[in-house]
Design a protein around this motif. Structure first.
Motif, PDB file in Angstrom:
ATOM      1  N   GLU A 150      61.219 -38.184  59.725  1.00  0.00           N
ATOM      2  CA  GLU A 150      62.023 -37.287  60.552  1.00  0.00           C
ATOM      3  C   GLU A 150      62.176 -35.937  59.858  1.00  0.00           C
ATOM      4  OE1 GLU A 150      66.118 -37.451  63.233  1.00  0.00           O
ATOM      5  OE2 GLU A 150      65.834 -38.884  61.604  1.00  0.00           O
ATOM      6  N   PRO A 151      61.935 -34.853  60.581  1.00  0.00           N
ATOM      7  CA  PRO A 151      61.698 -34.735  62.021  1.00  0.00           C
ATOM      8  C   PRO A 151      60.227 -34.887  62.391  1.00  0.00           C
ATOM      9  CG  PRO A 151      61.839 -32.555  61.063  1.00  0.00           C
ATOM     10  CD  PRO A 151      62.096 -33.531  59.935  1.00  0.00           C
ATOM     11  N   GLY A 152      60.012 -35.060  63.710  1.00  0.00           N
ATOM     12  CA  GLY A 152      58.691 -34.928  64.292  1.00  0.00           C
ATOM     13  C   GLY A 152      57.894 -36.184  64.478  1.00  0.00           C
ATOM     14  N   LEU A 153      58.210 -37.242  63.731  1.00  0.00           N
ATOM     15  CA  LEU A 153      57.428 -38.476  63.815  1.00  0.00           C
ATOM     16  C   LEU A 153      58.339 -39.679  64.035  1.00  0.00           C
ATOM     17  CD1 LEU A 153      55.076 -37.629  60.825  1.00  0.00           C
ATOM     18  CD2 LEU A 153      54.385 -37.719  63.224  1.00  0.00           C
ATOM     19  N   THR A 154      59.386 -39.468  64.813  1.00  0.00           N
ATOM     20  CA  THR A 154      60.455 -40.469  64.902  1.00  0.00           C
ATOM     21  C   THR A 154      60.093 -41.683  65.756  1.00  0.00           C
ATOM     22  OG1 THR A 154      61.481 -39.149  66.657  1.00  0.00           O
ATOM     23  CG2 THR A 154      62.312 -38.848  64.408  1.00  0.00           C
ATOM     24  N   ARG A 155      58.937 -41.684  66.381  1.00  0.00           N
ATOM     25  CA  ARG A 155      58.504 -42.935  67.016  1.00  0.00           C
ATOM     26  C   ARG A 155      58.181 -43.976  65.940  1.00  0.00           C
ATOM     27  NH1 ARG A 155      52.995 -43.896  66.970  1.00  0.00           N
ATOM     28  NH2 ARG A 155      51.665 -42.140  66.335  1.00  0.00           N
ATOM     29  N   LYS A 156      57.841 -43.503  64.735  1.00  0.00           N
ATOM     30  CA  LYS A 156      57.512 -44.403  63.634  1.00  0.00           C
ATOM     31  C   LYS A 156      58.759 -44.848  62.867  1.00  0.00           C
ATOM     32  CE  LYS A 156      53.184 -41.837  62.773  1.00  0.00           C
ATOM     33  NZ  LYS A 156      52.110 -42.833  62.802  1.00  0.00           N
ATOM     34  N   ALA A 157      59.657 -43.896  62.624  1.00  0.00           N
ATOM     35  CA  ALA A 157      60.842 -44.154  61.793  1.00  0.00           C
ATOM     36  C   ALA A 157      61.754 -42.946  61.904  1.00  0.00           C
ATOM     37  CB  ALA A 157      60.433 -44.372  60.336  1.00  0.00           C
ATOM     38  N   ASP A 158      62.970 -43.092  61.439  1.00  0.00           N
ATOM     39  CA  ASP A 158      63.877 -41.952  61.347  1.00  0.00           C
ATOM     40  C   ASP A 158      64.837 -42.189  60.190  1.00  0.00           C
ATOM     41  OD1 ASP A 158      66.109 -43.543  62.399  1.00  0.00           O
ATOM     42  OD2 ASP A 158      65.238 -43.211  64.384  1.00  0.00           O
ATOM     43  N   ILE A 159      65.601 -41.172  59.863  1.00  0.00           N
ATOM     44  CA  ILE A 159      66.474 -41.262  58.699  1.00  0.00           C
ATOM     45  C   ILE A 159      67.514 -42.351  58.878  1.00  0.00           C
ATOM     46  CG2 ILE A 159      68.264 -40.012  57.415  1.00  0.00           C
ATOM     47  CD1 ILE A 159      66.509 -37.506  57.688  1.00  0.00           C
ATOM     48  N   ALA A 160      68.032 -42.531  60.085  1.00  0.00           N
ATOM     49  CA  ALA A 160      69.035 -43.573  60.312  1.00  0.00           C
ATOM     50  C   ALA A 160      68.455 -44.957  60.054  1.00  0.00           C
ATOM     51  CB  ALA A 160      69.575 -43.474  61.742  1.00  0.00           C
ATOM     52  N   SER A 161      67.312 -45.260  60.661  1.00  0.00           N
ATOM     53  CA  SER A 161      66.749 -46.606  60.526  1.00  0.00           C
ATOM     54  C   SER A 161      66.301 -46.899  59.100  1.00  0.00           C
ATOM     55  CB  SER A 161      65.579 -46.783  61.496  1.00  0.00           C
ATOM     56  OG  SER A 161      64.510 -45.899  61.185  1.00  0.00           O
ATOM     57  N   GLU A 162      65.650 -45.931  58.475  1.00  0.00           N
ATOM     58  CA  GLU A 162      65.098 -46.204  57.143  1.00  0.00           C
ATOM     59  C   GLU A 162      66.174 -46.185  56.065  1.00  0.00           C
ATOM     60  OE1 GLU A 162      61.880 -47.328  57.683  1.00  0.00           O
ATOM     61  OE2 GLU A 162      62.753 -46.832  59.632  1.00  0.00           O
ATOM     62  N   SER A 163      67.246 -45.435  56.268  1.00  0.00           N
ATOM     63  CA  SER A 163      68.348 -45.501  55.304  1.00  0.00           C
ATOM     64  C   SER A 163      69.103 -46.819  55.445  1.00  0.00           C
ATOM     65  CB  SER A 163      69.287 -44.304  55.457  1.00  0.00           C
ATOM     66  OG  SER A 163      69.927 -44.291  56.716  1.00  0.00           O
ATOM     67  N   ARG A 164      69.095 -47.398  56.639  1.00  0.00           N
ATOM     68  CA  ARG A 164      69.628 -48.763  56.795  1.00  0.00           C
ATOM     69  C   ARG A 164      68.794 -49.744  55.967  1.00  0.00           C
ATOM     70  NH1 ARG A 164      72.750 -50.664  61.030  1.00  0.00           N
ATOM     71  NH2 ARG A 164      71.420 -52.516  61.093  1.00  0.00           N
ATOM     72  N   ALA A 165      67.473 -49.603  56.066  1.00  0.00           N
ATOM     73  CA  ALA A 165      66.590 -50.463  55.282  1.00  0.00           C
ATOM     74  C   ALA A 165      66.821 -50.273  53.788  1.00  0.00           C
ATOM     75  CB  ALA A 165      65.133 -50.181  55.640  1.00  0.00           C
ATOM     76  N   ALA A 166      67.064 -49.019  53.388  1.00  0.00           N
ATOM     77  CA  ALA A 166      67.342 -48.741  51.981  1.00  0.00           C
ATOM     78  C   ALA A 166      68.602 -49.472  51.530  1.00  0.00           C
ATOM     79  CB  ALA A 166      67.492 -47.236  51.769  1.00  0.00           C
ATOM     80  N   ALA A 167      69.674 -49.343  52.314  1.00  0.00           N
ATOM     81  CA  ALA A 167      70.935 -49.996  51.955  1.00  0.00           C
ATOM     82  C   ALA A 167      70.758 -51.502  51.834  1.00  0.00           C
ATOM     83  CB  ALA A 167      72.007 -49.660  52.992  1.00  0.00           C
ATOM     84  N   ALA A 168      69.998 -52.091  52.755  1.00  0.00           N
ATOM     85  CA  ALA A 168      69.767 -53.538  52.717  1.00  0.00           C
ATOM     86  C   ALA A 168      68.929 -53.949  51.523  1.00  0.00           C
ATOM     87  CB  ALA A 168      69.089 -53.985  54.013  1.00  0.00           C
ATOM     88  N   GLY A 169      68.213 -52.984  50.922  1.00  0.00           N
ATOM     89  CA  GLY A 169      67.365 -53.287  49.776  1.00  0.00           C
ATOM     90  C   GLY A 169      67.949 -52.912  48.436  1.00  0.00           C
ATOM     91  N   GLY A 170      69.228 -52.508  48.402  1.00  0.00           N
ATOM     92  CA  GLY A 170      69.836 -52.124  47.132  1.00  0.00           C
ATOM     93  C   GLY A 170      69.500 -50.718  46.691  1.00  0.00           C
ATOM     94  N   VAL A 171      68.936 -49.909  47.608  1.00  0.00           N
ATOM     95  CA  VAL A 171      68.573 -48.520  47.310  1.00  0.00           C
ATOM     96  C   VAL A 171      69.727 -47.619  47.737  1.00  0.00           C
ATOM     97  CG1 VAL A 171      66.937 -46.662  47.785  1.00  0.00           C
ATOM     98  CG2 VAL A 171      66.122 -49.026  47.616  1.00  0.00           C
ATOM     99  N   THR A 172      70.258 -46.846  46.813  1.00  0.00           N
ATOM    100  CA  THR A 172      71.417 -46.008  47.114  1.00  0.00           C
ATOM    101  C   THR A 172      71.073 -44.531  47.227  1.00  0.00           C
ATOM    102  OG1 THR A 172      71.933 -45.979  44.737  1.00  0.00           O
ATOM    103  CG2 THR A 172      73.096 -47.592  46.109  1.00  0.00           C
ATOM    104  N   SER A 173      69.861 -44.129  46.817  1.00  0.00           N
ATOM    105  CA  SER A 173      69.429 -42.739  46.951  1.00  0.00           C
ATOM    106  C   SER A 173      67.937 -42.718  47.216  1.00  0.00           C
ATOM    107  CB  SER A 173      69.711 -41.927  45.685  1.00  0.00           C
ATOM    108  OG  SER A 173      71.091 -41.881  45.382  1.00  0.00           O
ATOM    109  N   PHE A 174      67.507 -41.788  48.072  1.00  0.00           N
ATOM    110  CA  PHE A 174      66.081 -41.618  48.332  1.00  0.00           C
ATOM    111  C   PHE A 174      65.725 -40.143  48.279  1.00  0.00           C
ATOM    112  CE2 PHE A 174      67.986 -41.394  52.597  1.00  0.00           C
ATOM    113  CZ  PHE A 174      67.396 -40.233  53.112  1.00  0.00           C
ATOM    114  N   PHE A 175      64.454 -39.877  47.876  1.00  0.00           N
ATOM    115  CA  PHE A 175      63.889 -38.533  47.887  1.00  0.00           C
ATOM    116  C   PHE A 175      62.751 -38.528  48.904  1.00  0.00           C
ATOM    117  CE2 PHE A 175      64.811 -38.114  43.011  1.00  0.00           C
ATOM    118  CZ  PHE A 175      66.170 -38.256  43.258  1.00  0.00           C
ATOM    119  N   ASP A 176      62.927 -37.772  49.975  1.00  0.00           N
ATOM    120  CA  ASP A 176      61.980 -37.780  51.086  1.00  0.00           C
ATOM    121  C   ASP A 176      60.897 -36.724  50.890  1.00  0.00           C
ATOM    122  OD1 ASP A 176      61.328 -38.795  53.783  1.00  0.00           O
ATOM    123  OD2 ASP A 176      61.790 -36.746  54.416  1.00  0.00           O
ATOM    124  N   MET A 177      59.688 -37.042  51.357  1.00  0.00           N
ATOM    125  CA  MET A 177      58.533 -36.176  51.181  1.00  0.00           C
ATOM    126  C   MET A 177      58.431 -35.135  52.301  1.00  0.00           C
ATOM    127  SD  MET A 177      57.115 -36.899  48.350  1.00  0.00           S
ATOM    128  CE  MET A 177      58.243 -37.811  47.290  1.00  0.00           C
TER     129      MET A 177
END
Length: 452
Positions: free
Chosen positions: A66-93
């Protein structure tokens, strides 16, 4: 609000001990070695008996689309996945639409992070062929560094002209900004693809992916990056090292606290899979750089412990399942991995590949050191309370029902894990608790170099 985490085995800065962590609001205020603390003097008590309590994972390498490719993923969905995986911070490309190569695009991403991210967030600024003058305008406390695609990318973000490369490396050195590179030589890759298509047709079989995006292509580009970094004194971090040959470019670390100026990243796909897995998983494990031989995978695993691999990220890159159909030419490259990165690495601990103390170095401490993260990545009084609580128990199976990523598939489907992410605390707040995610919580922007 005071939170106490009691009775767990605290793993932090090469030590492991049973103890108690005291949190006031969003920060750790005390770490007490011992087995007992009265429960009456806190607002929330977490009994971590039988668990490991570690710093929250900092995933230095994700593509949240996100932005622009949200049919694949978005910040809301993938940050949920991060939280469920014990990830508390991410650096996006930066290879989104639009690319994060301008101040306006960067600010738009920060706004998205503030409104959508369930965990803490940061965004790399992307190098293009001609935007190096804009690096000086960046607030160095808000970005981890510059991301450079040294060939094998698309559009204006593919930087393979000699003059442009020299400018990027020199500018990053002058500004003391870390430079993270994707290293694959486009000329070699394009030559290999043309030969494969001539022999096998327009979409060569997926088993040829590591032949097309070859070890030679990776090494040639990484060697060039290392040479430029030495020439200009650039702090260089080469992303997703995938070959044993590339490891020759790095020196084993002599100190956990003082990292070398040239470092390498390992990612889960290259540590977990080998080219034998294409037979079963096919394009599901197609990524760039490609998953290579068992020899390469074993060399990478060994490098986790001798310091030639400095940090572990995921290169989390979701696609819709329809994008993953085809072979070496047509199937999209990338896979969702962030939710299962920590349990996968804990599995390598179980297999004797590395210790849990080293896991914490690779997934929390060293990402914080590499990018000068302020007040995160360690369990220390005064630091933000970013914490993962993990435990070993009955094995569970990766199914579509447990996948939080928007794409709802994983190359790990059907794989069993004995390790569980029990709880994830982000800034002292329990954002994930035994399968439940707090969708009302929002993370904070990660800050960098505040002590300079």
């Amino acid at each position: 609000m005071r939170t106490i985490i009691d009775g767990g085995r605290v793993v932090n800065e090469s030590r492991s001990f049973v103890g108690t962590i005291v949190i006031d609001d969003d920060r750790i205020t005390d770490i007490i070695e011992g087995t007992y603390l009265a429960r009456g003097n806190c607002d929330k008590f977490v009994d971590a008996t039988g668990c490991f309590v570690i710093p929250g994972v900092i995933d230095e390498h994700v593509h949240f689309r996100e932005p622009g490719l949200t049919r694949k993923a978005d910040i809301a969905s993938e940050s949920r996945a991060a939280a469920a995986g014990g990830v508390t911070s991410f650096f996006d490309m930066p290879n989104t639409i639009p690319q994060t190569t301008t101040q306006d695009a960067l600010e738009a991403k920060f706004q998205l992070g503030a409104s959508e991210s369930r965990v803490n967030y940061a965004f790399f600024f992307g190098a293009s062929r001609d935007n190096s003058p804009s690096f000086a305008l960046l607030d160095r406390t808000r970005v981890p560094g510059i991301k450079l695609f040294m060939g094998a990318s698309t559009g204006n973000m593919q930087v393979d002209r000699e003059e442009s490369l020299h400018t990027v490396f020199k500018t990053c050195a002058d500004l003391q900004l870390p430079l993270m590179t994707h290293c694959e030589d486009s000329a070699i890759v394009n030559h290999n693809m043309a030969e494969a298509k001539q022999r096998y047709g327009d979409d060569p079989d997926i088993s040829l992916h590591p032949v097309i995006r070859s070890a030679e292509a990776c090494y040639a580009s990484s060697l060039l990056a290392v040479g430029l970094a030495h020439k200009y004194g650039t702090q260089l971090h080469i992303a997703h090292i995938s070959t044993a040959k590339e490891l020759e470019l790095f020196e084993p670390a002599t100190s956990s606290e003082h990292l070398p100026c040239i470092t390498g990243e390992g990612v889960i796909a290259h540590l977990l899979f080998s080219d034998e897995d294409y037979k079963l998983l096919g394009p599901r494990i197609k990524c760039n750089p490609s998953v290579k031989s068992d020899f390469d995978r074993e060399a990478l695993r060994h490098a986790l412990t001798d310091g030639r691999i400095t940090a572990v990220g995921t290169d989390h890159a979701p696609h819709e399942e329809k994008d993953k159909l085809g072979g070496s030419a047509k199937a999209a490259s990338g896979m969702p991995m962030i939710q299962f990165s920590l349990v996968t690495m804990l599995g390598l601990v179980e297999d004797g590949v590395l210790t849990i103390e080293r896991l914490v170095e690779l997934m929390a401490h060293n990402p914080a050191r590499l990018f000068s993260v302020s007040d995160r990545g360690f369990l220390r009084p005064g630091y933000k309370a970013d914490i993962a609580i993990v435990e070993k128990g009955n094995s569970w199976t990766v199914t579509r029902e447990v996948i939080e990523s928007k794409c709802k598939w994983s190359p790990l489907e059907g794989r069993q894990f004995p390790w569980h992410i029990r709880q994830t605390l982000c800034n002292g707040h329990i954002v994930y608790d035994r399968g439940s995610i707090d969708d009302d919580y929002r993370g904070e922007p990660v800050r960098f170099r505040l002590t300079e």
